[in-house]
Structures are given as structure tokens and as C-alpha cells.
Design an enzyme around this catalytic site. Structure first.
Site, PDB file in Angstrom:
ATOM      1  N   GLY A   1       1.940  12.647  13.266  1.00 13.34           N
ATOM      2  CA  GLY A   1       2.066  12.733  11.729  1.00 13.34           C
ATOM      3  C   GLY A   1       3.404  13.456  11.571  1.00 13.34           C
ATOM      4  O   GLY A   1       3.723  14.731  11.692  1.00 13.34           O
TER       5      GLY A   1
ATOM      6  N   GLY B   1       7.213   3.646  11.393  1.00  8.58           N
ATOM      7  CA  GLY B   1       5.779   3.355  11.623  1.00  8.58           C
ATOM      8  C   GLY B   1       5.166   4.324  10.275  1.00  8.58           C
ATOM      9  O   GLY B   1       5.907   4.747   9.361  1.00  8.58           O
ATOM     10  N   CYS B   2       3.955   4.128  10.018  1.00 11.79           N
ATOM     11  CA  CYS B   2       3.161   4.863   8.925  1.00 11.79           C
ATOM     12  C   CYS B   2       1.756   5.394   9.308  1.00 11.79           C
ATOM     13  O   CYS B   2       1.144   4.446   9.866  1.00 11.79           O
ATOM     14  CB  CYS B   2       3.216   3.703   7.805  1.00 11.79           C
ATOM     15  SG  CYS B   2       2.563   4.685   6.322  1.00 11.79           S
TER      16      CYS B   2
ATOM     17  N   GLU C   1       8.847   8.207   2.193  1.00 10.21           N
ATOM     18  CA  GLU C   1       7.952   8.593   1.460  1.00 10.21           C
ATOM     19  C   GLU C   1       8.131   8.452  -0.141  1.00 10.21           C
ATOM     20  O   GLU C   1       7.237   8.217  -0.828  1.00 10.21           O
ATOM     21  CB  GLU C   1       8.028  10.163   1.522  1.00 10.21           C
ATOM     22  CG  GLU C   1       7.601  10.746   2.810  1.00 10.21           C
ATOM     23  CD  GLU C   1       6.372  10.306   3.627  1.00 10.21           C
ATOM     24  OE1 GLU C   1       5.240  10.039   2.718  1.00 10.21           O
ATOM     25  OE2 GLU C   1       6.059   9.765   4.782  1.00 10.21           O
TER      26      GLU C   1
ATOM     27  N   HIS D   1       6.587   5.215  -0.793  1.00  9.55           N
ATOM     28  CA  HIS D   1       5.061   5.335  -0.995  1.00  9.55           C
ATOM     29  C   HIS D   1       4.723   5.820  -2.200  1.00  9.55           C
ATOM     30  O   HIS D   1       3.741   5.241  -3.033  1.00  9.55           O
ATOM     31  CB  HIS D   1       4.437   6.307  -0.180  1.00  9.55           C
ATOM     32  CG  HIS D   1       4.017   6.285   1.086  1.00  9.55           C
ATOM     33  ND1 HIS D   1       2.955   5.089   1.339  1.00  9.55           N
ATOM     34  CD2 HIS D   1       4.540   6.449   2.372  1.00  9.55           C
ATOM     35  CE1 HIS D   1       2.847   5.030   2.647  1.00  9.55           C
ATOM     36  NE2 HIS D   1       3.594   5.888   3.434  1.00  9.55           N
TER      37      HIS D   1
END
Length: 184
Positions: A46, A110-111, A154, A157
Site C-alpha cells: 500500500g 498497480g492499484c 490518486e 481515482h
């Protein structure tokens, strides 16, 4: 334990709402940030997390302070030196990219919401972000390298976009393969 939503969840494909400035620093917003940090820290890989990834449609993201410290150690950009002693997680509320370099570079991503898929995404090499911190103070922060990439990922997102929507190539890696790469 907070669940990190995966790519098929509708909230991940919708633009998140602005946090009213008067609510920044409130118990409600602080709890959301705490939940985000908890969810991110439960994942060994993370790096950062956005509020929609835990089911909250608000424009907030958090970057792991540990990761940031490692990333900036490797970043040789003079403009980042003042941030190399950063400790703790960084919180960005109502972030907006206000400048992006024309120079772009393919970067591997990646996520946490697109588990075990990775891809190459064309990103600006430098960006400037305008945002509020957890105390409601407004800032601008420039970034290059990995930090610029994280800002863009981010912010995507918060616009309802996943990296796989932009990736030129996508491949899958197992958790074991990722652990081996992280050891190197």
C-alpha cells in the site's frame, strides 16, 4: 478492518464530491482519514489510497509517509530535497492538479483496487497540486518522479478513473512475484 473496493464497484467510476472546507478537521472527516490509513496499512504494498476505494465519495487521498520517505531518497530532483525528511502520512483534501509538464513518461502502475494487475501509463513527469491539509490549510506542492505519478494516479481515482482505463499494456502478477520484486 476496512475493505478496499475492487474495480467493478460503481463508486470507483464516479467523480467524488468536494469536502466542504468547513468540515475539514471535523470528527467525521478525521475518521474517514483514519479508516483510509488503516485500510492502506493492511496492504504490504500500500502506497496511497483515495476515499472512494473504501466506499466514500469524497475528494481525499492519503500517501504513506514511509513510502514517501523511501521514494524521495531515490529522487535526485533538487526541488524535492526539502521534503526528504517528511515523516507521517500525507493527507490531501480537495486536491487539484494545477500544472502538468508537457514531458511525459511511461510508468508502471498497480492499484489496491485492481488487484494483481499492472500496466504502463503515460504520465507527466512533473505536476503541481493544490490541496487542503487535515487542518484546513491550503497549499501547493510540486512533485516529480514517483511522487508526481502518485498525485496523478490518486487524482484519477477522484475523477472516477482507474489506471487500467489509461494503461497501454496490462499484465497480471501474483502476490508471490510481487514480494520477490520488493526484496530486490
Amino acid at each position: 478492518m476496512k475493505t478496499i473496493l475492487q474495480k467493478d464497484e460503481i463508486i470507483l467510476h464516479r467523480s467524488a464530491k468536494m469536502v466542504p472546507v468547513k468540515e475539514i478537521g471535523s470528527e467525521k472527516i478525521n475518521q474517514i482519514i483514519t479508516d483510509m490509513i488503516e485500510a492502506m496499512s493492511e496492504q504490504k504494498d500500500g502506497v496511497a489510497i483515495a476515499a472512494p476505494q473504501i466506499g466514500i465519495s469524497l475528494r481525499i487521498f492519503v500517501i504513506s509517509g514511509d513510502l514517501l520517505k523511501k521514494a524521495l531518497k531515490q529522487d535526485h530532483d533538487e526541488s524535492q530535497k526539502k521534503h526528504k525528511n517528511q515523516t507521517g502520512n500525507l493527507v490531501f483534501i480537495n486536491p487539484k492538479i494545477i500544472k502538468s509538464s508537457k514531458e511525459k513518461k511511461k510508468m508502471e502502475e498497480g492499484c489496491l483496487s485492481v488487484r494483481w494487475l499492472y500496466g504502463n501509463v503515460n504520465r507527466s513527469t512533473r505536476v503541481t497540486l493544490s490541496f487542503y491539509n487535515q487542518k484546513g490549510e491550503q497549499f501547493e506542492r510540486g512533485a516529480s518522479g514517483l511522487l508526481a505519478q502518485i498525485f496523478q494516479h490518486e487524482c484519477d481515482h477522484l475523477e472516477g478513473k482507474l489506471f487500467i482505463d489509461k494503461a497501454e499494456e496490462i499484465w497480471e502478477m501474483s502476490e508471490e512475484e510481487i514480494r520477490e520484486l520488493q526484496k530486490k
